[in-house]
Write a protein that holds these residues in place. Sequence first.
Motif, PDB file in Angstrom:
ATOM      1  N   GLU A 137      27.226 -11.805  23.925  1.00 56.61           N
ATOM      2  CA  GLU A 137      27.504 -10.518  23.263  1.00 56.61           C
ATOM      3  C   GLU A 137      26.556 -10.300  22.074  1.00 56.61           C
ATOM      4  N   LYS A 138      26.112 -11.390  21.435  1.00 52.31           N
ATOM      5  CA  LYS A 138      25.174 -11.225  20.309  1.00 52.31           C
ATOM      6  C   LYS A 138      23.844 -10.665  20.806  1.00 52.31           C
ATOM      7  N   ILE A 139      23.354 -11.232  21.910  1.00 54.08           N
ATOM      8  CA  ILE A 139      22.070 -10.761  22.456  1.00 54.08           C
ATOM      9  C   ILE A 139      22.216  -9.320  22.949  1.00 54.08           C
ATOM     10  N   ARG A 149      20.178 -18.020   0.785  1.00 50.55           N
ATOM     11  CA  ARG A 149      21.572 -17.732   0.405  1.00 50.55           C
ATOM     12  C   ARG A 149      22.038 -16.543   1.219  1.00 50.55           C
ATOM     13  N   GLN A 150      23.198 -16.662   1.861  1.00 50.55           N
ATOM     14  CA  GLN A 150      23.739 -15.486   2.546  1.00 50.55           C
ATOM     15  C   GLN A 150      23.972 -14.392   1.515  1.00 50.55           C
ATOM     16  N   GLY A 151      23.723 -13.157   1.923  1.00 49.88           N
ATOM     17  CA  GLY A 151      23.835 -12.047   0.979  1.00 49.88           C
ATOM     18  C   GLY A 151      22.467 -11.700   0.402  1.00 49.88           C
ATOM     19  N   GLN A 186      16.891 -16.298  21.649  1.00 44.73           N
ATOM     20  CA  GLN A 186      17.955 -16.489  22.652  1.00 44.73           C
ATOM     21  C   GLN A 186      19.180 -17.017  21.930  1.00 44.73           C
ATOM     22  N   ASP A 187      20.352 -16.638  22.417  1.00 43.81           N
ATOM     23  CA  ASP A 187      21.597 -17.182  21.876  1.00 43.81           C
ATOM     24  C   ASP A 187      22.560 -17.374  23.034  1.00 43.81           C
ATOM     25  N   ILE A 188      23.323 -18.456  22.945  1.00 48.93           N
ATOM     26  CA  ILE A 188      24.293 -18.748  24.002  1.00 48.93           C
ATOM     27  C   ILE A 188      25.396 -17.690  24.039  1.00 48.93           C
ATOM     28  N   GLY A 230      24.185 -23.780  15.303  1.00 49.02           N
ATOM     29  CA  GLY A 230      25.143 -24.207  14.280  1.00 49.02           C
ATOM     30  C   GLY A 230      25.334 -25.724  14.274  1.00 49.02           C
ATOM     31  N   THR A 231      25.699 -26.249  13.112  1.00 52.55           N
ATOM     32  CA  THR A 231      26.075 -27.671  13.005  1.00 52.55           C
ATOM     33  C   THR A 231      27.413 -27.730  12.254  1.00 52.55           C
ATOM     34  N   PRO A 232      28.478 -27.228  12.900  1.00 54.74           N
ATOM     35  CA  PRO A 232      29.773 -27.176  12.198  1.00 54.74           C
ATOM     36  C   PRO A 232      30.352 -28.571  11.989  1.00 54.74           C
ATOM     37  N   PRO A 276      31.064 -26.681   2.015  1.00 54.94           N
ATOM     38  CA  PRO A 276      32.172 -27.563   2.407  1.00 54.94           C
ATOM     39  C   PRO A 276      31.791 -28.517   3.542  1.00 54.94           C
ATOM     40  N   LYS A 277      31.134 -27.987   4.575  1.00 58.75           N
ATOM     41  CA  LYS A 277      30.830 -28.857   5.722  1.00 58.75           C
ATOM     42  C   LYS A 277      29.688 -29.832   5.401  1.00 58.75           C
ATOM     43  N   ASP A 278      28.732 -29.395   4.596  1.00 61.46           N
ATOM     44  CA  ASP A 278      27.601 -30.286   4.297  1.00 61.46           C
ATOM     45  C   ASP A 278      28.042 -31.464   3.427  1.00 61.46           C
TER      46      ASP A 278
HETATM   47  N1  NAD Z   1      24.254 -19.651   6.771  1.00 56.90           N
HETATM   48  C1  NAD Z   1      23.532 -20.152   5.790  1.00 56.90           C
HETATM   49  O1  NAD Z   1      23.562 -19.652   4.642  1.00 56.90           O
HETATM   50  C2  NAD Z   1      22.649 -21.344   6.025  1.00 56.90           C
HETATM   51  C3  NAD Z   1      21.662 -21.656   5.081  1.00 56.90           C
HETATM   52  C4  NAD Z   1      20.852 -22.746   5.314  1.00 56.90           C
HETATM   53  C5  NAD Z   1      21.043 -23.535   6.441  1.00 56.90           C
HETATM   54  N2  NAD Z   1      22.032 -23.233   7.311  1.00 56.90           N
HETATM   55  C6  NAD Z   1      22.202 -24.071   8.504  1.00 56.90           C
HETATM   56  O2  NAD Z   1      21.587 -23.400   9.601  1.00 56.90           O
HETATM   57  C7  NAD Z   1      22.327 -23.636  10.808  1.00 56.90           C
HETATM   58  C8  NAD Z   1      22.776 -22.314  11.402  1.00 56.90           C
HETATM   59  O3  NAD Z   1      23.626 -21.674  10.476  1.00 56.90           O
HETATM   60  P1  NAD Z   1      24.106 -20.173  10.698  1.00 56.90           P
HETATM   61  O4  NAD Z   1      24.871 -19.793   9.484  1.00 56.90           O
HETATM   62  O5  NAD Z   1      22.966 -19.336  11.141  1.00 56.90           O
HETATM   63  O6  NAD Z   1      25.123 -20.387  11.909  1.00 56.90           O
HETATM   64  P2  NAD Z   1      25.679 -19.291  12.892  1.00 56.90           P
HETATM   65  O7  NAD Z   1      26.927 -19.843  13.446  1.00 56.90           O
HETATM   66  O8  NAD Z   1      25.682 -17.953  12.246  1.00 56.90           O
HETATM   67  O9  NAD Z   1      24.567 -19.242  14.045  1.00 56.90           O
HETATM   68  C9  NAD Z   1      24.372 -20.243  14.989  1.00 56.90           C
HETATM   69  C10 NAD Z   1      24.054 -19.566  16.306  1.00 56.90           C
HETATM   70  O10 NAD Z   1      23.633 -20.544  17.263  1.00 56.90           O
HETATM   71  C11 NAD Z   1      24.113 -20.127  18.524  1.00 56.90           C
HETATM   72  N3  NAD Z   1      24.079 -21.221  19.478  1.00 56.90           N
HETATM   73  C12 NAD Z   1      24.948 -22.256  19.609  1.00 56.90           C
HETATM   74  N4  NAD Z   1      24.582 -23.050  20.639  1.00 56.90           N
HETATM   75  C13 NAD Z   1      23.463 -22.509  21.159  1.00 56.90           C
HETATM   76  C14 NAD Z   1      22.640 -22.852  22.261  1.00 56.90           C
HETATM   77  N5  NAD Z   1      22.869 -23.924  23.011  1.00 56.90           N
HETATM   78  N6  NAD Z   1      21.603 -22.056  22.542  1.00 56.90           N
HETATM   79  C15 NAD Z   1      21.348 -20.952  21.802  1.00 56.90           C
HETATM   80  N7  NAD Z   1      22.097 -20.582  20.739  1.00 56.90           N
HETATM   81  C16 NAD Z   1      23.136 -21.340  20.441  1.00 56.90           C
HETATM   82  C17 NAD Z   1      25.513 -19.614  18.207  1.00 56.90           C
HETATM   83  O11 NAD Z   1      26.028 -18.805  19.242  1.00 56.90           O
HETATM   84  C18 NAD Z   1      25.280 -18.865  16.903  1.00 56.90           C
HETATM   85  O12 NAD Z   1      24.960 -17.494  17.140  1.00 56.90           O
HETATM   86  C19 NAD Z   1      23.471 -24.570  10.405  1.00 56.90           C
HETATM   87  O13 NAD Z   1      23.068 -25.891  10.603  1.00 56.90           O
HETATM   88  C20 NAD Z   1      23.634 -24.298   8.916  1.00 56.90           C
HETATM   89  O14 NAD Z   1      24.190 -25.389   8.234  1.00 56.90           O
HETATM   90  C21 NAD Z   1      22.825 -22.138   7.146  1.00 56.90           C
END
Ligand code: NAD
Length: 442
Positions: free
Chosen positions: A34-36, A152-154, A29-31, A83-85, A260-262
């Motif tokens: 449009e993603k779902i 790692r992304q990618g 599930q995602d909030i 997310g944890t922005p 950067p954010k971490d």
């Molecule tokens: N991207 C990476 O490479 C990576 C690697 C390791 C850890 N992380 C960590 O993992 C977490 C997620 O990162 P990401 O890159 O996937 O972020 P992202 O922004 O791509 O995905 C987060 C998703 O959560 C959804 N969301 C937000 N609130 C919600 C809710 N109440 N219910 C359901 N869905 C909800 C958002 O719509 C979004 O689609 C972060 O804490 C990040 O730091 C990311």
Amino acid sequence: MKLGIFGAGYVGLVTAVCFAEKGHDVIIQDIAKEKIATLQSGGLPIFEESLENMLQQNSKRLHFTHDVSKVISECDVIFICAGTPQDENGKADLSQVEAVTKEISRLSTSDKIIVIKSTVPPGTTEKMEQLANNQKENSLKYSFVHNPEFLRQGKAVYDFLNPSRIVIGTSDKESFNIINDLYQNWNAPIIETDCKSAELLKYAANSFLAMKISYINMISQLSDQLGTNIDDIAAGIGLDPRIGGDFLKAGIGFGGSCFPKDLQAIGNAAAEIEVELPFIKQTSEINKKQGELFFEKIKVFSKGLNNKKIALLGLSFKPFTDDLRSAPSLALADRLISEGAQITAFDPLVRIFPVSGVQVAASLEEAIKDADITVLVTEWPEFKKLLRIENIENMSKPVIFDGRNMFSLEEIKNLSNQLTLHYESIGRPPVSNLSVKNQILI
Ligand SMILES: NC(=O)c1ccc[n+]([C@@H]2O[C@H](COP(=O)([O-])OP(=O)(O)OC[C@H]3O[C@@H](n4cnc5c(N)ncnc54)[C@H](O)[C@@H]3O)[C@@H](O)[C@H]2O)c1
């Protein structure tokens, strides 16, 4: 086992697809509606290598829903991948993780194991457990686990299936055993620890990697002044097995959704309990300065940027992703535009770039056509073709600023035996056979 996942972003989708690949049924599930909707119609809201294939191969085991209660009622193990922005003070914004926790607590009718995969400051998992248990009006048990993600992304799918370690942080042995079993088909050491240690471990790992990048970038700043070659220096350092060559490549600096954010989040979390983390602070500062110095190099060379045509190659924060979060291209484009430059950019995946005034071209050839200065920002392998003679001849001026040291000085020198070229990179001497007359034209 049927698994629930909240958050269909980079981590959530990769987690879902990889657990489905291992034979589990997964509901996501995602909030973001449009993603779902995209996922339900067979599309993907993000780009990640091999994700599409794996999604199709496992489509019977993957279910996408808008319905929060469906995930909660059908799954006893639920992953939070929200997310944890960074918030406006640089702290981790935990509102997404908190919102999911409250929903689980509000809607559950059976005991749950809730696995936080999102990167969260030390103490968050325990706080979420308290929140879920304090809010409930029933006798259910909510057991929280922190299972940080290191992909790692990618290369996310590969990394998820082939991790160097799996970290399971919890104070509940029964929950540990269940999550440990979930990973039984993985060939990786399991680190069993408490929640807070698992949380800090993730920040410590990311900070160390970022610190390595900033370290070599700091040395590259000195190398620039000494006229030495940072690539030779990095190779010579990295071959020492105690140091290792990974993340020791000088460049314009790191970006992305994590480093950067971490760094900010752990710095802030430490400051709240009056602990100083000087390495962490310096890592961010060196990174910022690295981008500024690269911009200054371009500006000094061009003797003013007003109306200069700049080709910007690479927009995503690194190759093989479409992710623009904190990408170095953003700050660089902003600076160039504010000096009056006209930018045409190209990236193999990014089609929409949020800096106003930047034109996005359909190909590298279109971006560099008539450019006064060509700037490499992301090291996409296909940019190697930039050095083809027809491409250099296509530019208005044969000037390349390489923010990723993509090319060896040797290949640039060989090329400059055949044509006129000015090439500057990071921590290495410029290569130039531009005559004084040509320089005035620039
Ligand atoms: N991207 C990476 O490479 C990576 C690697 C390791 C850890 N992380 C960590 O993992 C977490 C997620 O990162 P990401 O890159 O996937 O972020 P992202 O922004 O791509 O995905 C987060 C998703 O959560 C959804 N969301 C937000 N609130 C919600 C809710 N109440 N219910 C359901 N869905 C909800 C958002 O719509 C979004 O689609 C972060 O804490 C990040 O730091 C990311």
